[in-house]
Design a protein around this motif. Structure first.
Motif, PDB file in Angstrom:
ATOM      1  N   LEU A  72       0.607  -1.094   0.154  1.00 24.56           N
ATOM      2  CA  LEU A  72      -0.061   0.072   0.104  1.00 24.56           C
ATOM      3  C   LEU A  72       0.855   1.275   0.216  1.00 24.56           C
ATOM      4  CD1 LEU A  72      -2.926  -0.871   2.306  1.00 24.56           C
ATOM      5  CD2 LEU A  72      -2.851  -1.235  -0.058  1.00 24.56           C
ATOM      6  N   ALA A  73       2.161   1.101   0.310  1.00 23.75           N
ATOM      7  CA  ALA A  73       3.025   2.302   0.193  1.00 23.75           C
ATOM      8  C   ALA A  73       3.485   2.376  -1.207  1.00 23.75           C
ATOM      9  CB  ALA A  73       4.162   2.152   1.338  1.00 23.75           C
ATOM     10  N   LEU A  74       3.360   1.646  -1.931  1.00 22.33           N
ATOM     11  CA  LEU A  74       3.964   1.538  -3.275  1.00 22.33           C
ATOM     12  C   LEU A  74       2.777   1.925  -4.452  1.00 22.33           C
ATOM     13  CD1 LEU A  74       6.013  -1.502  -3.583  1.00 22.33           C
ATOM     14  CD2 LEU A  74       6.841   0.659  -3.180  1.00 22.33           C
ATOM     15  N   PRO A  75       3.308   2.831  -5.217  1.00 20.30           N
ATOM     16  CA  PRO A  75       2.173   3.148  -6.484  1.00 20.30           C
ATOM     17  C   PRO A  75       2.146   2.010  -7.526  1.00 20.30           C
ATOM     18  CG  PRO A  75       4.357   4.282  -6.851  1.00 20.30           C
ATOM     19  CD  PRO A  75       4.513   3.531  -5.631  1.00 20.30           C
ATOM     20  N   ALA A  76       0.956   1.806  -8.153  1.00 23.02           N
ATOM     21  CA  ALA A  76       0.591   0.714  -8.987  1.00 23.02           C
ATOM     22  C   ALA A  76       1.974   0.412  -9.916  1.00 23.02           C
ATOM     23  CB  ALA A  76      -0.618   1.084  -9.912  1.00 23.02           C
ATOM     24  N   ALA A  77       2.508   1.371 -10.405  1.00 20.10           N
ATOM     25  CA  ALA A  77       3.680   0.807 -11.409  1.00 20.10           C
ATOM     26  C   ALA A  77       4.548   0.122 -10.683  1.00 20.10           C
ATOM     27  CB  ALA A  77       4.202   1.999 -12.178  1.00 20.10           C
ATOM     28  N   LEU A  78       5.212   0.563  -9.429  1.00 23.27           N
ATOM     29  CA  LEU A  78       6.117  -0.122  -8.730  1.00 23.27           C
ATOM     30  C   LEU A  78       5.910  -1.383  -8.241  1.00 23.27           C
ATOM     31  CD1 LEU A  78       7.932   2.808  -6.742  1.00 23.27           C
ATOM     32  CD2 LEU A  78       8.658   1.761  -8.731  1.00 23.27           C
ATOM     33  N   ARG A  79       4.431  -1.664  -8.201  1.00 24.08           N
ATOM     34  CA  ARG A  79       3.866  -2.938  -7.856  1.00 24.08           C
ATOM     35  C   ARG A  79       4.361  -4.031  -8.937  1.00 24.08           C
ATOM     36  NH1 ARG A  79      -1.485  -1.972  -4.342  1.00 24.08           N
ATOM     37  NH2 ARG A  79      -0.790   0.146  -3.547  1.00 24.08           N
ATOM     38  N   ALA A  80       4.267  -3.587 -10.157  1.00 21.88           N
ATOM     39  CA  ALA A  80       4.602  -4.379 -11.415  1.00 21.88           C
ATOM     40  C   ALA A  80       5.869  -4.731 -11.152  1.00 21.88           C
ATOM     41  CB  ALA A  80       4.140  -3.887 -12.400  1.00 21.88           C
ATOM     42  N   HIS A  81       6.796  -3.869 -10.987  1.00 24.11           N
ATOM     43  CA  HIS A  81       8.267  -4.188 -11.006  1.00 24.11           C
ATOM     44  C   HIS A  81       8.425  -5.023  -9.875  1.00 24.11           C
ATOM     45  CE1 HIS A  81       9.789  -1.292 -13.952  1.00 24.11           C
ATOM     46  NE2 HIS A  81       8.964  -0.337 -13.717  1.00 24.11           N
ATOM     47  N   ARG A  82       7.943  -5.341  -8.776  1.00 28.52           N
ATOM     48  CA  ARG A  82       8.152  -6.342  -7.863  1.00 28.52           C
ATOM     49  C   ARG A  82       7.731  -7.555  -8.019  1.00 28.52           C
ATOM     50  NH1 ARG A  82       9.953  -1.841  -6.227  1.00 28.52           N
ATOM     51  NH2 ARG A  82       9.980  -1.379  -4.091  1.00 28.52           N
TER      52      ARG A  82
END
Length: 242
Positions: A72-82
């Motif tokens: 929840l601390a990450l924007p959507a784009a960075l979640r894809a990078h995870r």
């Protein structure tokens, strides 16, 4: 498959969507390598759950942790990078781009080198041979089933660690839906990929999963291993037509 190691932990998640409480204190755990099915009636909050994980709708309260990290601390784009890939319902391909360009767009979170991309393409074309045949064709001119194959392959192009599939059989002829389901099972079996599936075909979903969850009115009302859910009289009557 259950390794016991938690990949995704959702605790007391609530989401307000469209002025309503779409999810109400939902908690679930997904272990690395598992195939999880989420079933329930229309409007139960299944798609909202995926949108909250991928970051396209905000959480009102609760936590979502992926490999221990606060999503929840990450924007959507960075979640894809995870390493999280979300295939939404409705086959949302880039219709004005070619099949090949759609697949390349899917790989952007990891920016593969040319040799690595060639191996990835070979793998994706092995799963969905029609995409190799249609490589130069505009995605918008594909059939519904072909677009769904492209949407799944585009997600796999990023080589995700967690694949979220939202109603992959929706609107498809049974024969095509069966083919796509076989491919999903193959990805789980052969690549040991962690998959969470929301699916209207409850029999196929629950028969394929390691564990499942039943959502109703935004709450988890049942959860358990495959055999327990398939044998539960409430599940059999409500979702399996028995």
């Amino acid at each position: 498959m259950q390794s016991g190691r938690a990949m995704l932990n959702i605790d007391q998640l609530s989401v307000n969507y469209g002025g309503l409480r779409a999810l109400d204190q939902v908690s679930l755990r997904v272990n690395e390598g598992e195939f999880i099915a989420v079933v329930g009636p229309n409007g139960a909050g299944k798609s909202t759950l995926f949108k909250a994980i991928s970051g396209t709708v905000p959480a009102a309260s609760g936590t979502i942790r992926f490999d221990g990290e606060d999503l929840l601390a990450l924007p959507a784009a960075l979640r894809a990078h995870r390493g999280i890939a979300h295939v939404p319902e409705g086959r949302q391909v880039f219709k004005s781009l070619s099949v090949a360009d759609n697949l390349a767009m899917g790989a952007w979170p990891r920016a593969p080198r040319a040799a690595q991309w060639a191996r990835t393409l070979e793998r994706l074309h092995g799963l969905f041979p029609v995409l190799a045949e249609r490589a130069d064709q505009l995605a918008g001119t594909l059939s519904g089933g072909e677009q769904q194959m492209l949407a799944i392959a585009r997600a796999l192009a990023a080589e995700p660690r967690l694949l979220l599939l939202d109603e992959p059989s929706m609107g498809l002829a049974p024969r095509i839906a069966d083919l796509i389901f076989d491919c999903i099972q193959s990805v789980h079996r052969d690549e040991h990929m962690t998959i969470v599936l929301v699916e209207q075909r409850a029999v196929e979903a629950l028969s394929s999963c390691d564990r499942g969850f039943v959502l109703e009115s935004g709450r988890v009302v049942l959860e358990g291993a495959q055999a327990a859910l398939l044998g539960d009289e409430r599940v059999r009557q409500a979702y399996l037509g028995r």
